[in-house]
Design a protein around this motif. Sequence first.
Motif, short mmCIF file in Angstrom:
data_model
loop_
_atom_site.label_atom_id
_atom_site.label_comp_id
_atom_site.label_asym_id
_atom_site.label_seq_id
_atom_site.Cartn_x
_atom_site.Cartn_y
_atom_site.Cartn_z
N LEU A 1 -41.63 157.98 22.17
CA LEU A 1 -40.35 157.48 21.70
C LEU A 1 -39.82 156.39 22.63
O LEU A 1 -40.03 156.43 23.84
CB LEU A 1 -39.34 158.63 21.62
CG LEU A 1 -39.73 159.83 20.78
CD1 LEU A 1 -38.62 160.89 20.83
CD2 LEU A 1 -40.04 159.44 19.35
N MET A 2 -39.12 155.43 22.04
CA MET A 2 -38.47 154.40 22.85
C MET A 2 -37.23 153.90 22.14
O MET A 2 -37.10 154.00 20.92
CB MET A 2 -39.42 153.24 23.16
CG MET A 2 -39.86 152.43 21.96
SD MET A 2 -40.93 151.06 22.49
CE MET A 2 -41.36 150.33 20.89
N LEU A 3 -36.32 153.37 22.92
CA LEU A 3 -35.05 152.89 22.42
C LEU A 3 -35.11 151.37 22.29
O LEU A 3 -35.49 150.67 23.23
CB LEU A 3 -33.92 153.29 23.39
CG LEU A 3 -32.50 153.33 22.86
CD1 LEU A 3 -32.35 154.35 21.75
CD2 LEU A 3 -31.53 153.66 24.01
N VAL A 4 -34.74 150.87 21.10
CA VAL A 4 -34.79 149.42 20.85
C VAL A 4 -33.53 149.00 20.10
O VAL A 4 -32.87 149.83 19.49
CB VAL A 4 -36.04 149.03 20.02
CG1 VAL A 4 -37.32 149.41 20.74
CG2 VAL A 4 -35.99 149.68 18.64
N PRO A 5 -33.18 147.71 20.13
CA PRO A 5 -32.04 147.24 19.34
C PRO A 5 -32.25 147.54 17.86
O PRO A 5 -33.38 147.52 17.36
CB PRO A 5 -32.04 145.73 19.61
CG PRO A 5 -32.69 145.59 20.95
CD PRO A 5 -33.75 146.65 20.98
N VAL A 6 -31.18 147.86 17.15
CA VAL A 6 -31.27 148.32 15.78
C VAL A 6 -31.89 147.29 14.84
O VAL A 6 -32.46 147.64 13.81
CB VAL A 6 -29.86 148.74 15.27
CG1 VAL A 6 -28.99 147.51 15.05
CG2 VAL A 6 -29.96 149.58 14.02
N ASP A 7 -31.83 146.00 15.19
CA ASP A 7 -32.40 144.97 14.33
C ASP A 7 -33.86 144.66 14.67
O ASP A 7 -34.45 143.75 14.10
CB ASP A 7 -31.57 143.69 14.40
CG ASP A 7 -31.48 143.13 15.82
OD1 ASP A 7 -31.91 143.83 16.76
OD2 ASP A 7 -30.97 142.00 15.99
N THR A 8 -34.46 145.44 15.57
CA THR A 8 -35.86 145.24 15.95
C THR A 8 -36.78 145.64 14.81
O THR A 8 -36.65 146.73 14.24
CB THR A 8 -36.22 146.06 17.20
OG1 THR A 8 -35.39 145.66 18.28
CG2 THR A 8 -37.69 145.85 17.58
#
Length: 231
Positions: free
Chosen positions: A101-108
């Motif tokens: 799992l990783m956190l990315v900007p919602v528009d990625t």
Amino acid sequence: MSGQKLGIVSLGKAAGKVKFALLDERDIGLINQYAFEARVEVDPDGNGANIFAYTYNLLKGKESGQFLHDFLWERHRGGIAAGWKVVHKNGVSVDNRLENLMLVPVDTQLVYEDLPSTKNREHSLYWMAVQQLQVAPIECHYPATHVYTKQFSPNGENIHIDHDEVCVYYECHYPPCTNMEKRVKEFSICGRCQEVRYCGAYCQQRDWPIHKKFCQERKLFFPLEEESVDR
């Protein structure tokens, strides 16, 4: 999988087969307090659908639930700020090991290489983990129960309903495969039972030793003639 201990949780049936989720060893104990199920999410941009694991506290009910990947991220890494989202690095949306799992900007927009129906997919951890289950659950292979109904026009005419014309996306029926249709009826269907679908010949051949035990030739439905009543 030498040296690794994982949890494999059944999510129930979705998109035509029983789905499972992978958990880290430290999260296996969640099954004592939480329920898990599969949720099919259709891409609003017309790129098919995907299956995610959903979880909720047994004492609080489904209204307390959220996607498992969000729940685990918050449990181990903290909250998810507005404008960000949790994604699966390898594209397997039910592989909820924290390292996946990783956190990315919602528009990625993540682009995953499509995995063909070859042995390349057998290198994925999900593939290997599900293979350890010996055989797929029986309920995964039984044909779905069809409910036949009659519909009438305002003039009393019987309207034919094609029960196969349903907007449903299917995942490849072979248990470890996570390939899912990008458009309705993209995958080939078993010619005998006409119930299960496969992304290609490789998966269909691998699934046949088990599926053949439950594969029954589909019988056409002929409605019973209604008795006429003279009045």
